[in-house]
Design an enzyme around this catalytic site. Structure first.
Site: not given
Length: 358
Positions: A110, A114, A173, A175-176, A211, A240
């Site tokens: 993915n 967020f 994450s 993805n940021t 995390k 993560n």
């Protein structure tokens, strides 16, 4: 997997992953699926950070991003549910498509970024359930275009401390852009200090967990553990999603950017878990995530040093009956080994897992 679960999976897999995810949230909101609630077993209870978990299995953040169905998830048998990641302002996330099934690997990639409805929407839902039983954690993050990302986490603590059983600070994450840089020691030290200060000023003081990513080297783990210990953070969630694409069988797997979750993450995340447990010592909380899809994988996380375990991707492939099957398997294991509690299992393979190279 039951016949019902197979039919449900086949139906959902006819839709793209994000649509299927939305349908599953809608089903839970409507009271589906209906199944036998797992029997509560005293041997599965875990007391941690002042919280009494009915069992050690939780739903990880990322599924219920907007705190829409935490109680329905608890109804499936989970001992706790973690909602979010929630950012101060609503944001759409990255362009679609942004979720990809790797069916040959029981994995998902993915790059959502967020996507969520923001603090206000989540707070309304959590306020509406205030007073209900059940452990619900809130995973907080920063907006992509925020001028002060640390302040975003302070806002999350201030806003959700009175509703959350615990708070998770998500800086891992992939993805940021730039978010994982906050795991570096100097930035992390400032973040944790300000988060702890924000909790001290809030009307409630829930435990705070950090995390972390699985794509860390030994020196980075040591620095994170040092800051967690110095700032007295209550625990760490490991881990993560990963940027690694090693040994995937699905032909499209290596081609999509984003975080990989599911079965291929189990080995790496469990090694990082054990190394983090060794660095933090026996008292601080550690929650294991990554590749949990059976009673045996959940138990192995505990053997490697986890107090609690979480899953998400495993349910994509095994269906909503998975938590019940895992808990039943744990109870059978306790019968077979004549255990009065799973607590004695923790760390029994810590040395073996911690010795493995990253």
């Amino acid at each position: 997997m039951s016949v019902f679960d197979r039919i449900g999976q086949k139906l959902l897999f006819t839709f793209d992953p994000e649509t299927a995810h939305g349908m599953s949230i809608a089903a839970l909101r409507c009271g589906l699926p209906v199944g036998a609630r797992p029997v509560r077993d005293e041997r599965l209870k875990v007391s941690l950070c002042g919280l009494d978990f009915p069992n050690p299995l939780g739903m990880a953040a990322g599924y219920d991003k907007n705190a829409e169905v935490p109680d329905a998830l608890l109804g499936l048998g989970f001992g706790f549910a973690e909602v979010g990641t929630v950012t101060p302002l609503p944001q759409a996330g990255n362009p679609k498509p942004r979720i990809f099934r790797l069916t040959e690997d029981d994995a998902v990639i993915n790059r959502l970024g967020f996507n969520n409805g923001g603090h206000e929407a989540a707070e309304m839902r959590l306020a509406a359930r205030k007073g209900r039983v059940g452990i619900v954690g809130v995973n907080i993050g920063a907006n992509k275009d925020s001028a002060d990302r640390v302040h975003d986490y302070e806002l999350g603590v201030s806003r959700f401390a009175k509703y959350a059983s615990y708070l998770t600070v998500n800086i891992s994450s992939p993805n940021t852009p730039g978010l994982r840089n906050m795991q570096a020691r100097e930035q992390l030290g400032e973040l944790l200090a300000r988060v702890i200060s924000a909790r001290g000023s809030a009307s409630a003081q829930p435990p705070i967990f950090l995390k972390v990513a699985p794509d860390l080297v030994e020196a980075e783990l040591e620095e994170i553990a040092a800051e967690v210990t110095e700032k007295q953070i209550d625990g760490v969630i490991v881990s993560n999603t990963t940027l690694s694409r090693s040994e995937l069988r699905s032909p499209s797997g290596a081609g999509e950017t984003g975080g990989l979750s599911g079965k291929p993450l189990f080995e790496r995340s469990t090694i990082v878990l054990a190394k983090m447990r060794r660095l933090l010592g026996p008292e601080r909380a550690v929650i294991g995530v990554g590749g949990v899809d059976s009673a045996e994988t959940a138990l192995e996380k505990i053997r490697a040093g986890a107090d609690l375990v979480q899953l998400y991707t495993g349910m994509v492939y095994a269906g909503p009956a998975l938590p019940g099957r895992i808990l039943a398997g744990m109870a059978k294991f306790a019968d077979r080994e004549q255990l009065t509690s799973l607590r004695g299992l923790r760390d029994s393979r810590l040395s073996e897992w911690a010795a493995k190279p990253l």
